[in-house]
Enzyme design. Structure first.
Site, PDB file in Angstrom:
ATOM      1  N   LYS A 206       0.471  -1.298  -0.068  1.00 13.79           N
ATOM      2  CA  LYS A 206       0.207  -0.035  -0.014  1.00 13.79           C
ATOM      3  C   LYS A 206       0.818   0.738  -0.131  1.00 13.79           C
ATOM      4  O   LYS A 206       2.039   0.969   0.186  1.00 13.79           O
ATOM      5  CB  LYS A 206      -1.006  -0.055   1.585  1.00 13.79           C
ATOM      6  CG  LYS A 206       0.007   0.290   1.907  1.00 13.79           C
ATOM      7  CD  LYS A 206      -1.152  -0.617   3.575  1.00 13.79           C
ATOM      8  CE  LYS A 206      -0.364  -0.129   5.086  1.00 13.79           C
ATOM      9  NZ  LYS A 206      -0.978  -0.621   6.151  1.00 13.79           N
TER      10      LYS A 206
ATOM     11  N   TYR B 234      16.536  30.030   8.554  1.00 12.13           N
ATOM     12  CA  TYR B 234      15.233  30.654   8.684  1.00 12.13           C
ATOM     13  C   TYR B 234      15.509  30.420  10.845  1.00 12.13           C
ATOM     14  O   TYR B 234      15.712  29.967  11.679  1.00 12.13           O
ATOM     15  CB  TYR B 234      14.086  29.759   8.552  1.00 12.13           C
ATOM     16  CG  TYR B 234      13.854  30.318   7.400  1.00 12.13           C
ATOM     17  CD1 TYR B 234      13.866  31.148   6.898  1.00 12.13           C
ATOM     18  CD2 TYR B 234      13.726  29.006   6.819  1.00 12.13           C
ATOM     19  CE1 TYR B 234      13.435  31.434   5.993  1.00 12.13           C
ATOM     20  CE2 TYR B 234      13.827  29.064   5.080  1.00 12.13           C
ATOM     21  CZ  TYR B 234      13.041  30.513   4.375  1.00 12.13           C
ATOM     22  OH  TYR B 234      13.241  30.298   3.250  1.00 12.13           O
TER      23      TYR B 234
HETATM   24  C1  LIG Z   1      -0.337  -2.156   6.791  1.00 19.55           C
HETATM   25  C2  LIG Z   1      -1.085  -3.036   7.475  1.00 19.55           C
HETATM   26  C3  LIG Z   1      -0.100  -3.863   7.036  1.00 19.55           C
HETATM   27  C4  LIG Z   1       1.243  -4.719   7.372  1.00 19.55           C
HETATM   28  O1  LIG Z   1       1.922  -3.794   8.640  1.00 19.55           O
HETATM   29  P1  LIG Z   1       3.650  -3.743   8.880  1.00 19.55           P
HETATM   30  O2  LIG Z   1       3.594  -3.097   9.917  1.00 19.55           O
HETATM   31  O3  LIG Z   1       3.700  -2.215   7.095  1.00 19.55           O
HETATM   32  O4  LIG Z   1       4.126  -5.064   8.493  1.00 19.55           O
HETATM   33  C5  LIG Z   1      -0.929  -5.208   7.440  1.00 19.55           C
HETATM   34  N1  LIG Z   1      -1.872  -6.030   7.577  1.00 19.55           N
HETATM   35  C6  LIG Z   1      -3.150  -4.293   7.255  1.00 19.55           C
HETATM   36  C7  LIG Z   1      -4.464  -4.058   7.514  1.00 19.55           C
HETATM   37  C8  LIG Z   1      -2.267  -3.220   7.147  1.00 19.55           C
HETATM   38  O5  LIG Z   1      -3.310  -2.215   7.827  1.00 19.55           O
END
Ligand SMILES: *Cc1c(COP(=O)(O)O)cnc(C)c1O
Length: 374
Positions: free
Chosen positions: A41, A262
């Site tokens: 994702k 800044y």
């Molecule tokens: C993002 C996510 C994962 C992966 O999690 P990591 O901590 O990056 O391994 C797995 N399951 C769900 C439902 C998620 O939202």
């Protein structure tokens, strides 16, 4: 940005390291009879799903998870044969998209269940969907009350095929946290009440390291694939994936009573050599690194002095040799001495946020020993 000489930074993404990380996690899962998916994702945590997805497929991964329907549609273009799961549910009206692109939705509420079951009945076709149960994170998934309703009336699932019963751990990166075991128990109990016989999936990256009883049929690691340490406090078993180099634009000598940047927040007490590097918060170099982060010139630490600007940082290179700090030279912003987890800690955040914040002005290089992908 295609030309490295025109960019303020060079972001090298090691596809062999991602493949090796997948094989390590897959090996841990296989030892307990589980499969290992890959969560890609948010554009593979900022590293580019269109390249990372196929690299993971070459490493043997067949099952992928994304957060949103649109991400699944894009991913289908580069992974025509893979199993692609979407963690979001169908919104009434977009069910067709899941079917058209062969995406598996995640049903997160009774409303989702009814929407998908009705769609399946209209198509006269059992289409797969994950059923997510909220076991304690209170974010997505059927809350306990809805689980009771479904357990009392399992016919609501008629017409659809439950691909995986899933849930998500809230504290997997804290092995001693009592919520882990409570979620495991509540997940195990839910499985006996609904969709008995369906495959199950609970563990994210850190969850894999909680032990085999958390693996079930399918693990869903994301961050660890990209080099984030899954178990804080122990040496990171994952290979580093990201190397980020920033380019020095200018070098100057300063002294008291001068200030830098800044807000003039950083004063010099002694003669100091400052290099200005073409990386800033617009590139995901967080403003919270102001006066606290560091880069490396070879093996030499160069602390960020003054505030991070949009396009630039200023670093103290007094300890570095002149040969390593000439304009045009590259310094390590993320590298062997300052890996993701280390700089995340310095910036008051987590490796996940560092990765997903990496900007699009860097010249990106995908390194791989496999021909045609470098
Ligand atoms: C993002 C996510 C994962 C992966 O999690 P990591 O901590 O990056 O391994 C797995 N399951 C769900 C439902 C998620 O939202």
């Amino acid at each position: 940005m295609t030309n490295a000489d025109h960019a303020g930074g060079i972001l090298t993404i090691d596809l062999d390291a991602i493949a090796g990380n997948y094989r390590l996690l897959n090996g841990k899962c296989a030892a307990s009879g589980a499969k290992c998916a890959a969560v890609i994702k948010a554009d593979a945590y900022g590293l580019g799903a269109a390249v990372v997805g196929p690299a993971l497929e070459s490493a043997g991964c067949r099952v992928f998870f994304v957060a949103l329907t649109g991400e699944g549609v894009s991913l289908r273009g580069v992974l025509p044969k893979a199993e692609i799961h979407v963690l979001a549910g169908p919104l009434a009206g977009n069910e067709d998209t899941f079917e058209e692109y062969g995406l598996v939705p995640t049903l997160n509420s009774l409303g989702d269940v009814d929407t998908w079951a009705a769609f399946c009945r209209r198509q006269d076709h059992r289409l797969p969907a994950n059923l997510q149960i909220d076991t304690g994170m209170s974010r997505l998934g059927l809350p306990p009350g809805e689980l009771d309703v479904l357990a009392d009336d399992p016919s609501r699932l008629d017409g659809l095929a439950v691909a995986n019963m899933i849930s998500h751990l809230a504290c997997a990166d804290e092995p001693g946290h009592s919520l882990n075991r409570r979620q495991l128990e509540s997940f195990t109990r839910a499985r006996t009440r609904i969709a008995a016989g369906a495959k199950a999936s609970l563990a994210n990256s850190s969850g894999i390291f909680l032990g085999p009883e958390y693996h079930f049929d399918l693990a869903r690691p994301g961050a660890a694939l990209y080099g984030v340490g899954p178990v804080p406090g122990i040496p990171n078993p994952m290979a580093q994936v990201v190397h980020l180099q920033g380019r020095i634009l200018q070098v100057r000598d300063v002294d008291s009573p001068q200030t830098v940047g800044y807000g003039a927040i950083h004063r010099f007490a002694q003669p100091t050599r400052i290099a200005t590097v073409a990386v800033g918060y617009a590139d995901g170099y967080l403003r919270s690194f102001s006066d606290s982060g560091c880069v490396y010139v070879g093996d030499i630490r160069a602390p960020v002095v003054g505030r991070v600007s949009m396009d630039l940082i200023t670093v103290d290179v007094s300890g570095a040799p002149e040969s390593g700090t000439r304009p045009g030279t590259l310094v390590d912003v993320i590298g062997p001495h300052n890996p993701i987890d280390t700089i995340a800690k310095e910036g008051g955040t987590i490796g996940y946020e560092i990765l997903t914040s990496l900007g699009h002005r860097y010249h990106r290089v995908y390194s791989s020993s496999q021909a045609g992908r470098a």
